[in-house]
Design a protein around this motif. Sequence first.
Motif, PDB file in Angstrom:
ATOM      1  N   VAL A   1       0.857  -1.188   0.000  1.00 41.45           N
ATOM      2  CA  VAL A   1       0.000   0.000   0.000  1.00 41.45           C
ATOM      3  C   VAL A   1       0.891   1.234   0.000  1.00 41.45           C
ATOM      4  O   VAL A   1       1.753   1.383   0.867  1.00 41.45           O
ATOM      5  N   ARG A   2       0.657   2.143  -0.957  1.00 39.89           N
ATOM      6  CA  ARG A   2       1.519   3.321  -1.055  1.00 39.89           C
ATOM      7  C   ARG A   2       0.690   4.601  -1.194  1.00 39.89           C
ATOM      8  O   ARG A   2      -0.183   4.689  -2.059  1.00 39.89           O
ATOM      9  N   LEU A   3       0.969   5.564  -0.324  1.00 38.81           N
ATOM     10  CA  LEU A   3       0.424   6.899  -0.518  1.00 38.81           C
ATOM     11  C   LEU A   3       1.011   7.436  -1.812  1.00 38.81           C
ATOM     12  O   LEU A   3       2.218   7.289  -2.061  1.00 38.81           O
ATOM     13  N   ASN A   4       0.183   8.082  -2.628  1.00 37.41           N
ATOM     14  CA  ASN A   4       0.635   8.424  -3.971  1.00 37.41           C
ATOM     15  C   ASN A   4       0.336   9.885  -4.313  1.00 37.41           C
ATOM     16  O   ASN A   4      -0.364  10.202  -5.261  1.00 37.41           O
ATOM     17  N   ARG A   5       0.920  10.750  -3.519  1.00 40.59           N
ATOM     18  CA  ARG A   5       0.865  12.188  -3.799  1.00 40.59           C
ATOM     19  C   ARG A   5       2.284  12.747  -3.650  1.00 40.59           C
ATOM     20  O   ARG A   5       2.532  13.662  -2.854  1.00 40.59           O
TER      21      ARG A   5
ATOM     22  N   LYS B   1       3.479  16.439  -3.369  1.00 41.36           N
ATOM     23  CA  LYS B   1       3.097  17.172  -2.160  1.00 41.36           C
ATOM     24  C   LYS B   1       3.633  16.481  -0.903  1.00 41.36           C
ATOM     25  O   LYS B   1       3.123  16.693   0.188  1.00 41.36           O
ATOM     26  N   ARG B   2       4.670  15.662  -1.060  1.00 39.70           N
ATOM     27  CA  ARG B   2       5.235  14.887   0.056  1.00 39.70           C
ATOM     28  C   ARG B   2       4.158  14.040   0.737  1.00 39.70           C
ATOM     29  O   ARG B   2       4.180  13.802   1.927  1.00 39.70           O
TER      30      ARG B   2
ATOM     31  N   ASN C   1       5.032   6.950  -1.813  1.00 40.62           N
ATOM     32  CA  ASN C   1       5.822   7.152  -3.022  1.00 40.62           C
ATOM     33  C   ASN C   1       6.559   8.491  -2.955  1.00 40.62           C
ATOM     34  O   ASN C   1       6.075   9.451  -2.360  1.00 40.62           O
ATOM     35  N   GLY C   2       7.734   8.536  -3.547  1.00 43.64           N
ATOM     36  CA  GLY C   2       8.496   9.776  -3.586  1.00 43.64           C
ATOM     37  C   GLY C   2       9.434   9.935  -2.411  1.00 43.64           C
ATOM     38  O   GLY C   2       9.834   8.960  -1.767  1.00 43.64           O
TER      39      GLY C   2
ATOM     40  N   GLY D   1      12.126  10.426   4.517  1.00 39.00           N
ATOM     41  CA  GLY D   1      11.835  11.830   4.276  1.00 39.00           C
ATOM     42  C   GLY D   1      11.181  12.519   5.456  1.00 39.00           C
ATOM     43  O   GLY D   1      11.850  13.092   6.301  1.00 39.00           O
ATOM     44  N   HIS D   2       9.858  12.465   5.501  1.00 33.43           N
ATOM     45  CA  HIS D   2       9.095  13.131   6.544  1.00 33.43           C
ATOM     46  C   HIS D   2       7.955  12.248   7.036  1.00 33.43           C
ATOM     47  O   HIS D   2       7.305  11.560   6.250  1.00 33.43           O
ATOM     48  N   ALA D   3       7.731  12.298   8.340  1.00 36.84           N
ATOM     49  CA  ALA D   3       6.547  11.712   8.964  1.00 36.84           C
ATOM     50  C   ALA D   3       6.121  12.711  10.032  1.00 36.84           C
ATOM     51  O   ALA D   3       6.507  12.616  11.199  1.00 36.84           O
TER      52      ALA D   3
END
Length: 275
Positions: A22-26, A29-30, A62-63, A119-121
């Motif tokens: 499962v991947r967040l895909n934006r 916009k980080r 993603n990213g 990256g960021h959380a």
Amino acid sequence: MTIPGVTENRVTLSIQDGIADVRLNRPDKRNALDPALFASLVAVGIYLKTQTHVRAVVLSGNGASFCAGLDFASFHRMAEGGGASDIGALTDGGLTHLAQQICWVWQELEVPVIAALQGHALGGGIQLALGADIRYAHPDTQMSVREIHWGITPDMTGTLTLAQLVRPDIAKELVFTGRIFDAREAAQLGLVTHLTEQPWQDAMSLASTIAGRNPHAVRGAKHLFNRQFIPQVAGQFQAERDVIFSLIGSPNQQEAVKANFEKREPRFDDPVIHK
């Protein structure tokens, strides 16, 4: 894979060898959370509940970043006095609202969920990560319980999951300050399970190991761990909603947001004690 309720391709899902990827895909916009991403994450979680062949889940972004928290458009609405109606409605079960459910749905799944962070959380992003059972993170990942920076409190199940992982004084310090720390410190505090230069690959490797175990035993083990705190869940989530809805749109909360966008120190009013 097309999932009902997933809009604008905000979340991707693939399932292979019993592992749901499962991947967040934006990524541009980080992976900041907007209404479409909120709804899509819940939709994927609900779908996975029906997939009995799934034995483990890897949750990633993603990213360059896992998730940078709520998107700026939502904070601009707060600065203008807008509420949180787009994420405030209770879900069908009545236990959570939408913002809480994107984190809690991973605990409702009977199979282990492993988050891979880079990256960021931040803010909602760290609360989403804490909704997983296990966390792999790149050492340089920037993390923060960031809500106080915007004049609000954690309202996405974070007050429950954070309190399960760290001492009360540490949890309070992180929430009261909203300071940013890296995954190295997060691992020392107990928020990150493993540090790695390749979080997604190592999370998939662990998922593969779990997928090779007796699926009934794995599900049973997650149930036994979770039943220890289930009785307090409903009350804690309601308390989160009560506090956040009292804050959003209030004068001091609007001032916090405006000060951030205007790059100045906030000017807060002191609370009034009613006798």
